[in-house]
Structure formats: C-alpha cells, structure tokens
Design an enzyme around this catalytic site. Structure first.
Site, PDB file in Angstrom:
ATOM      1  N   ARG A  14       7.591  -9.885   3.310  1.00 43.87           N
ATOM      2  CA  ARG A  14       8.119  -8.638   3.836  1.00 43.87           C
ATOM      3  C   ARG A  14       9.338  -8.974   4.693  1.00 43.87           C
ATOM      4  NH1 ARG A  14       2.518  -8.593   4.446  1.00 43.87           N
ATOM      5  NH2 ARG A  14       1.442  -6.911   3.329  1.00 43.87           N
ATOM      6  N   LYS A  38       1.193  -8.395   8.129  1.00 45.79           N
ATOM      7  CA  LYS A  38       0.567  -7.072   8.214  1.00 45.79           C
ATOM      8  C   LYS A  38      -0.915  -7.239   8.509  1.00 45.79           C
ATOM      9  CE  LYS A  38       0.882  -2.587   5.999  1.00 45.79           C
ATOM     10  NZ  LYS A  38       1.413  -1.834   4.849  1.00 45.79           N
ATOM     11  N   HIS A  44      12.718  -4.529   0.303  1.00 47.51           N
ATOM     12  CA  HIS A  44      11.365  -4.512  -0.243  1.00 47.51           C
ATOM     13  C   HIS A  44      11.357  -4.692  -1.755  1.00 47.51           C
ATOM     14  CE1 HIS A  44       7.136  -3.919   0.692  1.00 47.51           C
ATOM     15  NE2 HIS A  44       7.014  -3.215  -0.415  1.00 47.51           N
ATOM     16  N   ARG A 103      10.611  -8.181  -2.794  1.00 48.59           N
ATOM     17  CA  ARG A 103       9.175  -8.448  -2.773  1.00 48.59           C
ATOM     18  C   ARG A 103       8.507  -7.898  -4.035  1.00 48.59           C
ATOM     19  NH1 ARG A 103       4.748  -9.357   0.640  1.00 48.59           N
ATOM     20  NH2 ARG A 103       3.175  -7.716   0.748  1.00 48.59           N
ATOM     21  N   HIS A 116      -1.843  -9.043   0.823  1.00 48.61           N
ATOM     22  CA  HIS A 116      -2.448  -7.719   0.727  1.00 48.61           C
ATOM     23  C   HIS A 116      -3.933  -7.787   1.058  1.00 48.61           C
ATOM     24  CE1 HIS A 116       0.860  -6.369  -2.289  1.00 48.61           C
ATOM     25  NE2 HIS A 116       1.174  -6.033  -1.057  1.00 48.61           N
ATOM     26  N   TYR A 170       2.129  -3.040  -7.406  1.00 44.84           N
ATOM     27  CA  TYR A 170       3.363  -3.803  -7.563  1.00 44.84           C
ATOM     28  C   TYR A 170       3.567  -4.265  -9.000  1.00 44.84           C
ATOM     29  CZ  TYR A 170       4.425  -4.139  -2.588  1.00 44.84           C
ATOM     30  OH  TYR A 170       4.769  -3.853  -1.282  1.00 44.84           O
TER      31      TYR A 170
END
Length: 312
Positions: free
Chosen positions: A156, A182, A254, A257, A280, A289
């Site tokens: 990210r 995250k 993004h 990514r 994730h 994705y």
C-alpha cells in the site's frame, strides 16, 4: 462526567488508542467522521459545536445525518464508513451509560456498498507509465524507483512511504518488513531480484543526494529531505500518467498494488499466498483483486462433469 459532545469524543478516541489499539490512521479517520457529524448537528440545531450534549442525541438525528451524507452525493462507501464510526461511538456511549439502551442497540442502516474489482494497469500501460518518468534527474530516479518497488512488492502507498532503512534486508534472502500495516499488523515481504536492483541503486546513488542533516531514516525522501508524503506520490503518478497518455485511466498508486496481485494470479500463484503477500485479513478481499474468484476457484469449476444433454 460532563455531557458535552467533545468531552465524550475525546474519551472515545482515547479508548480506541489505548484499549482497542487501533492504528493512528484509523483513529484519524474516526476524528474526521465525528467532526463532520458535530458540525452538521450544530448547524441543524442552530448552536455552537461546543454546546452540543450527547444526552440530546436521538436515533432520528443519526438517521437524518446519514441521509444528509447521501443527499450530498457522497459515495456509498464513504457514507457507510461514517455510519460505522457513528455506531461505534454510540455503542461506546451506551457502554459508559451516557445513552439509553434502545438508541445504541438499534442498528443504523447505511447504503449498501457494491464491491468492485480493483482496476489494475496492463503490462503495456505500466511500461508506458514507467517510460514517462524522466531518467537521469534526481526526482525522476527517485520516482521511478518507488514506482517499480511498489509494483514488485504490492505494498500500500502508506506502507511504502512508512518504510525505514532498518526495514530493508538486502542480503542472500532479501525482504522488507512492513511495520504496522493495515490492522496494525507487521508482515515480511520477499523482494524480487528486480526490486533489489532498483532499491540498491536508489539507496546508493539517489537517496544520499536527497538527505539533509535533519532527514529521518525513511527510505523515500522528498527534495527537502523529509519523509515523502502520500499526496506527493499521488500527484507524481498522476503527472506521469498524463505524460504517458493515460489520463483517462485516472491512475493512482493503488493500481500498482492491484497489478501486482493480478500478475501473481496470472502466474498461477495460490490465492492464499497472494493474500499473505498483500496483507489481507480476509481472502475475499484478495479475490476482488484477481476477479470475482481467484484463479484456482475459476479452474475448479472446469473439473465439474459435463452436463447431460436433455432430449426434451
């Protein structure tokens, strides 16, 4: 305990930081949401924000606020996020005895968010984007380095720019350690040989020229010697995208990514491995994705028996 809104907000934010251990980024987002709610409520009741008291907060008021957000034309995802913040705050007030139970037990309805697949760049678009970055200039060399490093690591933009020199290990088994990604979780990402080549050149030939006496140990530095800001990265990639003729794609960091995940999926990498690399918590996020389902999920249906041809 005072009933003033801001006093309870401060107490709630302290609860998020110290008891729930949420990241500074998440707490900052909650601050923005609650500040927006306070300004709207104050305007609706014709009073100053400092005069608001949580004891006068009602369910219709909360519903009206979220309806106002939708009427303003905000994206459903933004309205949903503000609804989540408000529900969390109401639950905290309820736990602390500042609100009657019916209010904080009632679920606030927020817009349904339709999850869209990430919008990766194609290999040709990426080649055009990188080619648009000027070589042999300090800023150009830096930008080319972080663009390629982001593409080969899937980080990210916040994770990329938060990297410190100590987070890189470029020896026999090169990796970078993502600190508090995250969900405030650390993870280790193996580095592609090309990523090692790019980052090594940057560290040896480019970063020293950006370093000032006051510079932090950040990997990516601005021309003033500070840690590079996310807004700067977004502006730079948009600028290069325009030069590359990709302005209609609305290119943003993004998408690097998203391209990383798409390329791994196309190469046959297991979806759970992609999940780990991208950090994730939920594999369904990873699946977005690489499509509605991962490559293995798509291939699995090919093993179903052929349908029986009906004669009627």
């Amino acid at each position: 305990m005072t009933d003033h809104w801001q006093a309870w907000v401060d107490r709630y934010l302290d609860h998020l930081r110290t008891e729930r251990g949420l990241s500074p980024h998440t707490v900052d987002a909650r601050i923005v949401d609650l500040r927006d709610m306070a300004h709207w409520w104050a305007a609706e009741t014709h009073q100053d924000v400092g005069a608001l008291e949580v004891t006068y907060l009602t369910y219709p008021t909360c519903r009206a606020y979220l309806a106002h957000q939708t009427a303003k034309g905000l994206k459903p995802k933004t309205v949903k996020h503000r609804g989540v913040t408000l529900r969390s705050f109401l639950a905290f007030l309820g736990d602390e005895g500042a609100l009657p139970e019916p209010l904080w037990r009632t679920k606030l309805v927020t817009p349904k968010v339709v999850e869209r697949r990430a919008n990766p760049l194609t290999l040709e678009e990426l080649q055009a984007l990188v080619a648009a970055v000027p070589r042999y200039t300090l800023v150009g060399e830096r930008d080319r380095a972080w663009l390629l490093f982001a593409l080969w690591t899937g980080l990210r933009i916040s994770e990329l720019l938060n990297l410190d020199l100590a987070d890189l290990r470029l020896g026999a088994e090169p990796v970078c350690t993502v600190r508090k990604g995250k969900g405030s979780k650390d993870r280790v990402v193996p580095l592609h040989p090309h990523a090692v080549q790019v980052i090594t050149h940057y560290l040896q030939a480019v970063r020293p020229a950006l370093t000032h006496p006051h510079s932090p140990p950040a990997v990516w530095l601005s021309t003033q010697g500070h840690r590079m800001a996310a807004t700067s990265a977004r502006d730079r990639i948009r600028y290069y995208a325009d030069l590359a003729g990709l302005s209609a794609r609305h290119v943003h960091p993004h998408q690097l990514r998203a391209s990383f995940a798409t390329f791994l999926d196309a190469a046959g990498v297991n979806l759970t491995v992609i999940q780990e690399l991208m950090g994730h918590a939920n594999i369904q996020t990873t699946a977005r994705y690489v499509g509605i389902a991962g490559r293995e999920m798509r291939q699995a249906v090919q093993h179903l028996p052929s349908p029986v041809l009906l004669s009627h």
